[in-house]
Write a protein that holds these residues in place. Structure first.
Motif, mmCIF file in Angstrom:
data_model
loop_
_atom_site.group_PDB
_atom_site.id
_atom_site.type_symbol
_atom_site.label_atom_id
_atom_site.label_comp_id
_atom_site.label_asym_id
_atom_site.label_seq_id
_atom_site.Cartn_x
_atom_site.Cartn_y
_atom_site.Cartn_z
ATOM 1 N N GLN A 210 6.818 7.322 19.880
ATOM 2 C CA GLN A 210 6.784 8.474 18.978
ATOM 3 C C GLN A 210 6.190 8.087 17.626
ATOM 4 O OE1 GLN A 210 10.528 10.493 18.570
ATOM 5 N NE2 GLN A 210 9.663 12.193 17.410
ATOM 6 N N SER A 211 6.609 6.956 17.092
ATOM 7 C CA SER A 211 6.074 6.500 15.815
ATOM 8 C C SER A 211 4.581 6.189 15.918
ATOM 9 C CB SER A 211 6.843 5.258 15.352
ATOM 10 O OG SER A 211 6.322 4.773 14.145
ATOM 11 N N PHE B 51 -0.784 16.436 22.005
ATOM 12 C CA PHE B 51 -0.348 16.787 23.356
ATOM 13 C C PHE B 51 0.876 15.964 23.762
ATOM 14 C CE2 PHE B 51 -0.430 15.735 27.895
ATOM 15 C CZ PHE B 51 -0.316 17.006 28.454
ATOM 16 N N CYS B 52 0.794 14.654 23.555
ATOM 17 C CA CYS B 52 1.905 13.775 23.951
ATOM 18 C C CYS B 52 3.165 14.059 23.146
ATOM 19 C CB CYS B 52 1.495 12.312 23.793
ATOM 20 S SG CYS B 52 0.260 11.761 24.989
ATOM 21 N N LEU B 53 3.002 14.282 21.845
ATOM 22 C CA LEU B 53 4.160 14.590 21.016
ATOM 23 C C LEU B 53 4.813 15.903 21.442
ATOM 24 C CD1 LEU B 53 2.790 13.553 17.503
ATOM 25 C CD2 LEU B 53 4.759 12.530 18.670
ATOM 26 N N SER B 54 3.983 16.891 21.791
ATOM 27 C CA SER B 54 4.516 18.194 22.192
ATOM 28 C C SER B 54 5.209 18.124 23.539
ATOM 29 C CB SER B 54 3.381 19.225 22.247
ATOM 30 O OG SER B 54 2.782 19.386 20.985
ATOM 31 N N VAL B 55 4.578 17.439 24.504
ATOM 32 C CA VAL B 55 5.104 17.409 25.873
ATOM 33 C C VAL B 55 6.320 16.503 25.987
ATOM 34 C CG1 VAL B 55 4.590 16.719 28.246
ATOM 35 C CG2 VAL B 55 2.892 18.004 26.920
ATOM 36 N N PHE B 56 6.233 15.306 25.394
ATOM 37 C CA PHE B 56 7.276 14.307 25.606
ATOM 38 C C PHE B 56 8.355 14.280 24.523
ATOM 39 C CE2 PHE B 56 3.479 12.581 27.767
ATOM 40 C CZ PHE B 56 3.958 12.620 29.070
ATOM 41 N N ASN C 35 15.107 14.701 17.529
ATOM 42 C CA ASN C 35 16.045 14.321 18.587
ATOM 43 C C ASN C 35 16.376 12.830 18.554
ATOM 44 O OD1 ASN C 35 16.299 16.907 19.556
ATOM 45 N ND2 ASN C 35 14.736 16.684 21.133
ATOM 46 N N HIS C 36 15.460 12.030 17.987
ATOM 47 C CA HIS C 36 15.721 10.594 17.906
ATOM 48 C C HIS C 36 16.965 10.281 17.068
ATOM 49 C CE1 HIS C 36 14.000 10.789 13.856
ATOM 50 N NE2 HIS C 36 12.933 11.382 14.368
#
Length: 399
Positions: free
Chosen positions: A357-358, A378-383, A390-391
């Motif tokens: 994420q970072s 895309f990755c930040l939105s999907v995963f 949430n972290h």
């Protein structure tokens, strides 16, 4: 004359992770020796945001109450833009406070027994004695310190990481100015985290610590053309970057506490290195930034180090304090090695998630490639559900 001594557990590094780990072990009745290269507790660095997961760890160490008295709770984050009349407000679901690093370090250090802290220890070499199965740490003054368990909490350029042949940290093309500003008569910035985007792409962040002090950071994307260790240059350069922002923003940098001002490049360990590397050899292991340095973009570096300390304390105390029929050193070492494997197995998925994420946020901020930006979004939105927190909901358990 050179001295030689033997200890069960030696922790290299008296920063956040090292002190938290030593304190956690102390709470479980286990002695350790912390080797710190400075002549006093290191409190350089301005401040750090501590999310709910970090406060859970601090409460496990029984220092949460003390530290809450040093800072105010932040209710949410305000995203603002100079170039458009738009504001995005996010309310925090869990506790977030901004702590002075000095307050955190001194509080942790106050509860670690003084005889377990050794200052001025400049380590010149780390070896292993196969005859005694002890790790051998030699300092510049010739002192030899032998340890059954050797834990590297010595930061980004860890000598223990080097001994384990871990990859060196990499850097984003991102530089961050940090500092404090004190308002003797009090400030009126409320108790929210402000993130302001300037016209030139520079990002200004402001976190109140109490009713008279704020911590600020300025994220910029070109290497500063001067001495980053010179506070006067750092102030002038940063004020120039903030041209076009509201006066209260530039004034907070102009009037900052000069001895807290710094510019540093954002370093990180790649997610794939955290996935693939072996963090243990025998009973030598790493924790904190020595294991998983990450960019500051999701504000979890310090809290992740506190989580490490809690989990490693639990694993070691379960092994060391467990009832056993054998008192042999060999069996003791085997139990500790198994405990360290449990620690790595438990921490790796959590650290992978934080590191990815970072890394994605750092890539989104720094890359000039639109393909890379779209991939990161895309990755930040999907995963990760986009720009979520949430972290901060993670629970590392008890000591």
């Amino acid at each position: 004359m050179a001295r030689e001594e033997v200890h069960d557990i030696v922790i290299v590094g008296g920063g956040i992770c090292g002190l938290a780990l030593s304190l956690g072990l102390h709470r479980k009745g286990i002695k350790s020796l912390v080797l710190e290269r400075s002549n006093y507790l290191r409190s350089e660095g301005a401040a750090m945001g501590v999310h709910g997961n970090g406060w859970h760890a601090l409460d496990q160490l029984k220092v949460g109450t003390d530290l809450r008295n040093c800072s105010i709770p932040l209710t949410g984050m305000h995203y603002e833009y100079v170039t458009k009349d738009d504001k995005n407000v996010k309310t925090y679901r869990r506790e977030l406070r901004c702590l002075r690093r000095k307050d955190l370090i001194e509080t942790l250090g106050r509860y670690v027994p003084a005889e377990q802290l050794r200052f001025g220890c400049h380590i010149s070499s780390v070896d292993f004695d196969s005859q005694t199965n002890l790790h051998v740490v030699t300092t510049r003054d010739g002192t030899t310190i032998k340890a059954k368990v050797l834990i590297g909490c010595d930061g980004s350029y860890s000598i223990i990481s080097k001994s384990l042949k871990l990859d060196r940290p990499k850097f984003f093309p991102i530089w961050i100015t940090r500092g404090f500003t004190t308002y003797p008569e009090g400030h009126d910035f409320g108790n929210h985290f402000l993130r302001l985007a300037a016209p030139n792409g520079t990002i200004f962040g402001r976190l109140p610590i109490d009713d008279k002090t704020i911590h600020f950071f300025v994220t910029h994307f070109a290497e500063p053309p001067g001495d980053m260790n010179d506070p006067k240059f750092a102030r002038e350069y940063t004020v120039e970057l903030l041209k076009g922002t509201p006066r209260e923003i530039t004034e907070s940098v102009k009037n900052c506490d000069m001895d807290t001002l710094s510019i540093k490049q954002a370093g990180y360990r790649t997610p794939w290195s955290i996935l693939n590397q072996k963090f243990r050899r025998g009973t030598m292991i790493v924790a904190g930034d020595a294991m998983h340095q990450m960019g500051p973009f999701i504000g979890q570096g310090g809290s992740a180090a506190l989580e490490d300390a809690i989990v490693l304390t639990r694993c070691l105390s379960n092994a060391i304090n467990a009832p056993t029929d054998s008192s042999s050193d060999k069996k003791w070492v085997e139990r500790v090695e198994d405990a360290l494997d449990v620690y790595i197995k438990e921490r790796r998925p959590r650290l992978m998630r934080l590191a990815i994420q970072s890394y994605l946020v750092g890539t989104l901020l720094s890359t000039k490639s639109w393909i890379a930006k779209l991939f990161a979004i895309f990755c930040l939105s999907v995963f990760f559900g986009g720009n979520n927190l949430n972290h901060a909901l993670f629970d590392c358990g008890t000591i």
